[in-house]
Design a protein around this motif. Structure first.
Motif, PDB file in Angstrom:
ATOM      1  N   GLY A 101      46.408  33.049  92.818  1.00 40.11           N
ATOM      2  CA  GLY A 101      47.058  32.657  91.709  1.00 40.11           C
ATOM      3  C   GLY A 101      46.385  31.320  91.270  1.00 40.11           C
ATOM      4  N   LEU A 102      45.138  30.800  91.896  1.00 43.57           N
ATOM      5  CA  LEU A 102      44.662  29.489  91.584  1.00 43.57           C
ATOM      6  C   LEU A 102      44.252  29.311  90.230  1.00 43.57           C
ATOM      7  N   LEU A 103      43.779  30.227  89.338  1.00 44.10           N
ATOM      8  CA  LEU A 103      43.242  30.055  88.113  1.00 44.10           C
ATOM      9  C   LEU A 103      44.430  29.898  87.258  1.00 44.10           C
ATOM     10  N   GLU A 104      45.621  30.435  87.369  1.00 40.91           N
ATOM     11  CA  GLU A 104      46.916  30.332  86.631  1.00 40.91           C
ATOM     12  C   GLU A 104      47.538  28.994  86.759  1.00 40.91           C
ATOM     13  N   VAL A 105      47.438  28.401  88.007  1.00 40.92           N
ATOM     14  CA  VAL A 105      47.808  27.061  88.246  1.00 40.92           C
ATOM     15  C   VAL A 105      46.857  25.932  87.682  1.00 40.92           C
ATOM     16  N   TRP A 106      45.397  26.326  87.738  1.00 40.89           N
ATOM     17  CA  TRP A 106      44.743  25.533  86.987  1.00 40.89           C
ATOM     18  C   TRP A 106      45.051  25.469  85.559  1.00 40.89           C
ATOM     19  N   GLU A 107      45.175  26.421  84.899  1.00 39.86           N
ATOM     20  CA  GLU A 107      45.389  26.704  83.503  1.00 39.86           C
ATOM     21  C   GLU A 107      46.792  25.934  82.977  1.00 39.86           C
ATOM     22  N   SER A 108      47.912  26.075  83.950  1.00 45.99           N
ATOM     23  CA  SER A 108      49.056  25.244  83.678  1.00 45.99           C
ATOM     24  C   SER A 108      48.880  23.962  83.820  1.00 45.99           C
ATOM     25  N   TYR A 109      47.911  23.346  84.899  1.00 48.57           N
ATOM     26  CA  TYR A 109      47.770  22.034  84.648  1.00 48.57           C
ATOM     27  C   TYR A 109      47.426  21.791  83.504  1.00 48.57           C
ATOM     28  N   LEU A 110      46.437  22.187  82.826  1.00 48.10           N
ATOM     29  CA  LEU A 110      45.556  21.630  81.827  1.00 48.10           C
ATOM     30  C   LEU A 110      46.458  21.713  80.387  1.00 48.10           C
ATOM     31  N   THR A 111      47.211  22.953  80.484  1.00 51.47           N
ATOM     32  CA  THR A 111      47.742  23.237  79.078  1.00 51.47           C
ATOM     33  C   THR A 111      49.288  22.590  79.334  1.00 51.47           C
ATOM     34  N   ASN A 112      49.584  21.970  80.217  1.00 50.59           N
ATOM     35  CA  ASN A 112      50.828  21.150  80.177  1.00 50.59           C
ATOM     36  C   ASN A 112      51.080  20.015  79.148  1.00 50.59           C
ATOM     37  N   THR A 113      52.188  19.962  78.509  1.00 50.89           N
ATOM     38  CA  THR A 113      52.643  19.057  77.533  1.00 50.89           C
ATOM     39  C   THR A 113      53.835  18.249  77.828  1.00 50.89           C
ATOM     40  N   SER A 114      54.239  18.668  79.040  1.00 49.16           N
ATOM     41  CA  SER A 114      55.781  18.068  79.275  1.00 49.16           C
ATOM     42  C   SER A 114      55.551  17.019  80.557  1.00 49.16           C
ATOM     43  N   ASP A 115      54.508  17.069  81.131  1.00 55.97           N
ATOM     44  CA  ASP A 115      54.390  15.971  82.113  1.00 55.97           C
ATOM     45  C   ASP A 115      53.503  14.850  81.391  1.00 55.97           C
ATOM     46  N   PRO A 116      53.986  13.547  81.099  1.00 56.24           N
ATOM     47  CA  PRO A 116      53.052  12.768  80.499  1.00 56.24           C
ATOM     48  C   PRO A 116      52.016  12.229  81.545  1.00 56.24           C
ATOM     49  N   LYS A 117      52.254  12.263  83.014  1.00 58.87           N
ATOM     50  CA  LYS A 117      51.315  11.530  83.619  1.00 58.87           C
ATOM     51  C   LYS A 117      50.143  12.719  84.466  1.00 58.87           C
ATOM     52  N   CYS A 118      50.180  13.932  83.986  1.00 58.16           N
ATOM     53  CA  CYS A 118      49.317  14.735  84.489  1.00 58.16           C
ATOM     54  C   CYS A 118      48.816  15.806  83.426  1.00 58.16           C
ATOM     55  N   ARG A 119      47.933  15.439  82.532  1.00 58.46           N
ATOM     56  CA  ARG A 119      47.597  16.372  81.555  1.00 58.46           C
ATOM     57  C   ARG A 119      46.216  16.144  80.827  1.00 58.46           C
ATOM     58  N   LEU A 120      45.806  17.362  79.869  1.00 63.17           N
ATOM     59  CA  LEU A 120      44.573  17.269  79.433  1.00 63.17           C
ATOM     60  C   LEU A 120      45.040  16.810  77.985  1.00 63.17           C
ATOM     61  N   TYR A 121      43.937  15.681  77.384  1.00 64.66           N
ATOM     62  CA  TYR A 121      43.916  15.289  76.242  1.00 64.66           C
ATOM     63  C   TYR A 121      43.108  15.788  75.419  1.00 64.66           C
ATOM     64  N   SER A 122      43.312  15.927  73.829  1.00 63.43           N
ATOM     65  CA  SER A 122      42.489  16.627  72.969  1.00 63.43           C
ATOM     66  C   SER A 122      41.072  16.187  73.142  1.00 63.43           C
ATOM     67  N   ASN A 123      40.737  14.905  73.626  1.00 62.41           N
ATOM     68  CA  ASN A 123      39.441  14.236  73.594  1.00 62.41           C
ATOM     69  C   ASN A 123      38.690  14.886  75.046  1.00 62.41           C
ATOM     70  N   GLY A 124      39.350  15.545  76.009  1.00 62.45           N
ATOM     71  CA  GLY A 124      38.768  16.141  77.109  1.00 62.45           C
ATOM     72  C   GLY A 124      39.219  15.306  78.271  1.00 62.45           C
ATOM     73  N   MET A 125      39.513  14.049  78.071  1.00 62.86           N
ATOM     74  CA  MET A 125      39.904  13.427  79.434  1.00 62.86           C
ATOM     75  C   MET A 125      41.185  14.200  79.968  1.00 62.86           C
ATOM     76  N   VAL A 126      41.326  14.360  81.185  1.00 63.35           N
ATOM     77  CA  VAL A 126      42.505  14.679  82.167  1.00 63.35           C
ATOM     78  C   VAL A 126      43.105  13.393  82.657  1.00 63.35           C
ATOM     79  N   LEU A 127      44.245  13.124  82.268  1.00 64.64           N
ATOM     80  CA  LEU A 127      44.930  12.123  82.599  1.00 64.64           C
ATOM     81  C   LEU A 127      45.571  12.427  84.198  1.00 64.64           C
ATOM     82  N   GLY A 128      44.911  12.042  85.077  1.00 70.70           N
ATOM     83  CA  GLY A 128      45.174  12.436  86.565  1.00 70.70           C
ATOM     84  C   GLY A 128      46.686  11.906  86.894  1.00 70.70           C
ATOM     85  N   CYS A 129      47.331  12.202  87.777  1.00 68.64           N
ATOM     86  CA  CYS A 129      48.590  12.014  88.173  1.00 68.64           C
ATOM     87  C   CYS A 129      48.742  10.583  88.860  1.00 68.64           C
ATOM     88  N   GLY A 130      47.463   9.937  89.134  1.00 66.44           N
ATOM     89  CA  GLY A 130      47.298   8.595  89.711  1.00 66.44           C
ATOM     90  C   GLY A 130      46.911   7.680  88.376  1.00 66.44           C
TER      91      GLY A 130
END
Length: 824
Positions: A665-694
């Motif tokens: 299920g790894l690819l699905e978890v990966w895609e869910s992380y990147l397509t998330n729009t509900s968690d403001p701390k862990c998400r992919l921005y439109s500019n390609g930056m991934v805001l890591g949870c840290g």
């Protein structure tokens, strides 16, 4: 083959996947400006960077372009206590604002084009024709180009401003604003050397708007290279619109812009809405006159800029047809690498996109995970030019980082002498540093006693060596690697089990407040074997005499280094929830210890990640019990941190799982992380930056290694294409350690259609290149054809391929019944 493979995989009119990698915005970004990761369009050339923001609801729709530079940082200073200057660190530089008073109520949309490093902003009023603003920072020259197109006539209010860095007016106050008389001489303003802000100056004239900001004060010049960083804006296009009107030099850009200092303003009236504005960067010592290079013609700027980006994208590609978000992240990660780290000073946590003087963690080069992760995928993506090529104007991604580490060696030697006086000739690195050998103030012994800094700092050096075999690079890296080796020879302790242990360390950044001593951190034990082995290889090739015997007082011989690699202690394991897993450190899984670290945000459950990646000793061809141990540890990690959402884990967790073949299920978890729009701390921005949870961003470009690991493996020295259980159309061209260039394509049903292997183009510098390869057949039960000839395949599915310079080896499978018919 490469072009045909891409057309076949994409099934579109695009000739390269990157043409479809476009960041889009239908509303203004929320985090521009920001003390952390910006979410607006990004442009740059690897040292100079720009972040775009805009305002569409005001009477004057406007575009802000915040400009930063990897070299614009302040050294720590005891003579300046306000605005975060005492700690030094990355600082905001300046910016450009364009206001459109004739377009009130305009709808504004934006795009970031990865293919050519350009940002577009479209302004449209009702059904009228749109005005398009395009902006790019030239790929090799420090020039920002802004062009207007669309024939929608409007005047543009241009403001070139410096950053102020503090709320409220500076002390002492700067001089008031002054208008420039039509045809009159330019007017200048300055904050002066005694201001509590970094020095700023502006010049406003009809032919040029200019601002500059210093990265320090005159009293610092004796120990730190204090410079002006200046920006000069000029107009082009129709001769009648190549001058500014209504020009003004302002001591401060108005109360509503409280973080902006002195600025130069003017009105631009492009003919029929078409024209261009160029902003050149200059750098010069604080007490000298401004210096700006000449501006090449617009057509030449465009052509050389696009040619450089075309060259960049020709070096590699991936195509995973059913995972658009993986494609977006992989390509945008290469884009961010190119615009953040190519030549010049090394980037920090946010690259050259620093838009506040009090950016978090000082925006520095953080060595205990962050800075190194930027380069995790650079080798596989083939961004490995050995040096800047004056003909193609290409540099390479690793170089800024290497120079920052090598520049710090004198300070690392002093730090080792102070903290570890019994370890002569060793190097000790802190957790935080800046380019040019500057250290950021912090806790002693690196960062709360962590010893891993120099060792982790060596990871990009080791990766570069594995992907190039460059002997010139090895010779350059040896002083640094030898100093780190001496540190660990001195600090490792032989235990009763005959293994070498790291008996006193800090694994979690919070060990001292907890009162813990954290021996044998997995992160250290995972890096030491590969580190010692790499140094042994370099020593044997560059210094055969020392490789055999060693020198008194010098680092160990090659054989002794290999012995050290074999004697590093195994990973500490403990039982958690009934399963034996890799511990973060020896004794680190007690209920009390985990409670303390989780409460303080500690990185509990990281052990299994580092055991596999980036240099871990466990991979998909390791012993079964080792693989199962890491698999259980990964299960534990994703249970502890659902979705993999933990601090700095993004560039490590997914790539580690792929390296050991854990794809549940790894690819699905990966895609869910990147397509998330509900968690403001862990998400992919439109500019390609991934805001890591840290809270950090640039390091997460290293997460692209996950896709590369799914497509190509060299675990155990065996080349294997498409090791992940993908059931889709896929293709790639990637570089393998060796080095080796690999191109392959796959149809649904995991049907590999062909593979091409070739050695990299020989460089002028001598290098060590592997020419004898073991390859795992992706065609079980079938013949394997190498350049049309049946080759011998073992019972384990392995076959051997020999390569020579400039030869492309084509490998295909053929059903044996078909081969028998051909022979008949």
């Amino acid at each position: 083959m490469r072009k045909l493979v891409l057309l076949w995989c994409l099934a579109s009119s695009s000739s390269h996947p990157v043409e479809e990698i476009i960041g889009t915005w239908s509303s203004p970004p929320h985090n521009v400006p920001s003390k952390g990761v910006p979410d607006g369009p990004l442009i740059g050339n690897g040292r100079l960077g720009g972040v775009l923001g805009w305002h569409s609801e005001s009477e004057h729709p406007s575009v802000d372009l915040h400009l930063g530079h990897n070299g614009f940082f302040a050294a720590p200073s005891g003579g300046a206590s306000s605005c975060g200057y005492s700690a030094g660190g990355r600082k905001a530089l300046a910016g450009l604002t364009l206001e459109f008073p004739g377009l009130a109520g305009a709808q504004m949309m934006a795009q970031q084009l990865a293919a050519n490093g350009t940002a577009l902003i479209m302004l449209k009023v009702g059904s009228a024709r749109a005005l398009t603003l395009s902006a790019f920072i030239h790929a090799t020259e420090d020039v920002l180009m802004v062009e207007l197109h669309g024939g929608l006539s409007t005047e543009v209010l241009v403001t070139l401003w410096t950053f102020s860095g503090c709320h409220g007016p500076p002390r002492p106050p700067v001089s008031p604003s002054t208008r420039v008389a039509q045809g009159g001489a330019p007017v200048s303003k300055t904050t002066g050397a005694t201001s509590d802000r970094l020095p700023s100056q502006v010049l406003a004239g009809e032919k040029e708007l200019r601002v500059a900001r210093g990265n320090g004060w005159p009293f610092q010049a004796t120990y730190f290279p204090v410079r002006w960083f200046g920006l000069s804006a000029t107009l082009g296009g129709d001769p009648g619109s190549s001058s500014f009107t209504d020009v003004e030099a302002m001591g401060r850009c108005g109360p509503e812009l409280f973080l902006r200092g002195p600025c130069a303003k003017g009105t631009w009236r492009p003919k029929e809405g078409d024209g261009w504005l160029a902003v050149r960067l200059g750098r010069w010592p604080l007490m000298e006159k401004p210096q700006f290079s000449s501006l090449m013609p617009l057509a030449e700027l465009r052509a050389t800029h696009w040619a450089s980006w075309t060259n960049f994208w020709e070096r590699s590609f991936i195509c995973i047809h059913d995972s658009a978000v993986t494609m977006f992240h992989w390509y945008m990660s290469q884009y961010l690498l190119r615009i953040s780290s190519w030549h010049g000073p090394a980037p920090g946590l946010f690259g050259p996109f620093v838009v506040d003087d009090e950016v978090v963690w000082s925006g520095d080069i953080t060595l205990n995970y962050n800075a190194e992760a930027v380069y995790y995928n650079a080798g596989a993506a083939n961004h490995l030019e050995a040096k800047r090529d004056e003909e193609t104007q290409q540099s390479q991604a690793f170089e800024p980082y290497f120079q920052a580490i090598l520049d710090f060696i004198p300070a690392a030697r002093r730090m080792a002498a102070e903290l570890y006086p019994n370890c002569p000739d060793s190097l000790a690195f802190p957790a935080h540093l800046l380019p040019e050998g500057v250290q950021v103030p912090g806790v002693g012994r690196g960062d709360l006693g962590q010893k891993q800094m120099g060792l982790f700092a060596a990871v990009p050096f080791i990766l570069y060596w594995r992907y190039t075999g460059s002997l010139a690079f090895a010779e350059r890296a040896l002083p640094f690697l030898n100093g780190v080796a001496r540190f660990w020879e001195c600090n490792l302790v032989a235990g009763e089990d005959a293994y070498l242990h790291d008996a006193e360390d800090c694994a979690e950044e919070i060990c001292l407040p907890d009162g813990d001593v954290q021996p044998d951190p997995t992160v250290v034990l995972s890096l030491l074997p590969g580190f010692f082995q790499t140094l042994a290889e370099m020593t044997e090739l560059l210094d055969p005499e020392r490789a055999r015997h060693g020198d008194a007082g010098a680092p160990a011989s090659a054989s002794a280094l290999q012995q050290l690699a074999r004697r590093v202690a195994p990973y500490a394991t403990e039982e958690v929830d009934g399963a034996q897993v890799v511990a973060d450190f020896y004794g680190g899984e007690s209920a009390h210890g985990r409670e303390l670290r989780l409460h303080a945000g500690g990185s509990v459950a990281w052990g299994g990640l580092f055991a596999a990646f980036p240099l871990g000793t466990v991979h998909r061809r390791s012993r079964k019990e080792e693989i199962e141990l890491v698999h259980r540890s990964l299960v534990r990690f994703f249970k502890q941190w659902p979705g993999g959402k933990q601090g700095n884990s993004f560039p490590h967790a997914f790539a580690a799982a792929a390296r050991v073949g854990w794809f549940d299920g790894l690819l699905e978890v990966w895609e869910s992380y990147l397509t998330n729009t509900s968690d403001p701390k862990c998400r992919l921005y439109s500019n390609g930056m991934v805001l890591g949870c840290g809270g950090t961003g640039l390091e997460n470009v290293g997460g692209a290694a996950f896709a590369s690991e799914m497509l190509l493996s060299t675990a155990g020295g065996v080349l294997e294409v498409f090791p992940a259980p993908l059931d889709t159309v896929a293709a790639f061209r990637l570089r393998a350690p060796g080095p080796l260039l690999v191109t392959a394509q796959m149809a649904p049903g995991h049907h590999v259609t062909e593979i091409e292997l070739e050695l990299p183009t020989p460089s002028e510098e001598p290098s060590v290149v592997r020419t004898d390869w073991l390859v795992q057949s992706p065609w079980p039960g079938q013949d394997v054809l190498v350049n049309g000839q049946v080759t011998n395949v073992g019972a384990d599915g392995l076959f051997r391929v020999f390569l020579t310079d400039r030869e492309v080896v084509r490998i295909t499978g053929a059903k044996r019944v078909e081969r028998e018919r051909e022979r008949a």
